[in-house]
Design a protein around this motif. Sequence first.
Motif, mmCIF file in Angstrom:
data_model
loop_
_atom_site.group_PDB
_atom_site.id
_atom_site.type_symbol
_atom_site.label_atom_id
_atom_site.label_comp_id
_atom_site.label_asym_id
_atom_site.label_seq_id
_atom_site.Cartn_x
_atom_site.Cartn_y
_atom_site.Cartn_z
ATOM 1 N N VAL A 71 27.920 42.781 49.486
ATOM 2 C CA VAL A 71 29.084 43.643 49.632
ATOM 3 C C VAL A 71 29.375 44.310 48.287
ATOM 4 N N VAL A 72 29.381 45.637 48.257
ATOM 5 C CA VAL A 72 29.654 46.373 47.027
ATOM 6 C C VAL A 72 31.023 47.040 47.041
ATOM 7 N N GLU A 73 31.622 47.131 48.236
ATOM 8 C CA GLU A 73 32.964 47.710 48.347
ATOM 9 C C GLU A 73 33.585 47.245 49.654
ATOM 10 N N ALA A 74 34.873 46.942 49.610
ATOM 11 C CA ALA A 74 35.624 46.607 50.816
ATOM 12 C C ALA A 74 36.682 47.682 51.008
ATOM 13 N N ASN A 75 37.028 47.959 52.244
ATOM 14 C CA ASN A 75 38.008 48.993 52.545
ATOM 15 C C ASN A 75 39.413 48.410 52.380
ATOM 16 N N ALA A 76 39.913 48.433 51.158
ATOM 17 C CA ALA A 76 41.218 47.859 50.835
ATOM 18 C C ALA A 76 42.349 48.532 51.595
ATOM 19 N N ALA A 77 42.169 49.787 51.998
ATOM 20 C CA ALA A 77 43.217 50.517 52.720
ATOM 21 C C ALA A 77 43.579 49.841 54.039
ATOM 22 N N LEU A 78 42.645 49.067 54.606
ATOM 23 C CA LEU A 78 42.921 48.411 55.888
ATOM 24 C C LEU A 78 43.980 47.322 55.754
ATOM 25 N N GLY A 79 44.160 46.787 54.552
ATOM 26 C CA GLY A 79 45.187 45.772 54.343
ATOM 27 C C GLY A 79 46.581 46.307 54.626
ATOM 28 N N ASP A 80 46.837 47.543 54.203
ATOM 29 C CA ASP A 80 48.141 48.175 54.419
ATOM 30 C C ASP A 80 48.212 48.960 55.722
ATOM 31 N N ALA A 81 47.056 49.339 56.244
ATOM 32 C CA ALA A 81 47.027 50.177 57.450
ATOM 33 C C ALA A 81 45.933 49.701 58.413
ATOM 34 N N PRO A 82 46.076 48.474 58.964
ATOM 35 C CA PRO A 82 45.035 47.964 59.864
ATOM 36 C C PRO A 82 44.848 48.811 61.112
ATOM 37 N N GLU A 83 45.889 49.582 61.468
ATOM 38 C CA GLU A 83 45.791 50.438 62.659
ATOM 39 C C GLU A 83 44.733 51.530 62.503
ATOM 40 N N THR A 84 44.248 51.739 61.277
ATOM 41 C CA THR A 84 43.171 52.707 61.040
ATOM 42 C C THR A 84 41.930 52.329 61.845
ATOM 43 N N VAL A 85 41.729 51.030 62.070
ATOM 44 C CA VAL A 85 40.583 50.586 62.878
ATOM 45 C C VAL A 85 40.671 51.185 64.279
ATOM 46 N N ASN A 86 41.877 51.268 64.846
ATOM 47 C CA ASN A 86 42.055 51.879 66.166
ATOM 48 C C ASN A 86 41.983 53.400 66.100
ATOM 49 N N ALA A 87 42.585 53.984 65.067
ATOM 50 C CA ALA A 87 42.688 55.438 64.968
ATOM 51 C C ALA A 87 41.353 56.100 64.654
#
Length: 122
Positions: A71-87
């Motif tokens: 793993v070289v990068e994790a999508n940190a934005a999902l921590g604050d906006a998990p709904e992005t997975v649906n959108a």
Amino acid sequence: MRFTKDHEWVEVDSNGIATVGVTAYAAEQLGDVVFVETPAVGKAVKAGDGFAVVESVKAASDVYAPISGEVVEANAALGDAPETVNAAPEAAGWFAKVKLANPAEVDALMDRHAYEQYLQTL
């Protein structure tokens, strides 16, 4: 973009870095995503192993690594906006970027046409 029967997708760039996420089908089946745990940067992952967790109003599910690597990068934005997975499951809702250990693993995955054919059997 390539796909697994567990509904993960992989897109590899020219530097051998694979972006990994869940498919639109998986996001739809999960329902409203309320929490995402992405893998730690530096973590070694093996194809088929759980490497992230997604929780929805329905259930918690593991996300399986479709390929092996680091793993070289994790999508940190999902921590604050998990709904992005649906959108945007196959775009901004990605989980991690993985440096491929074995590029041939990607070739073993389904292309979009084969994945859509697979969905017809579910």
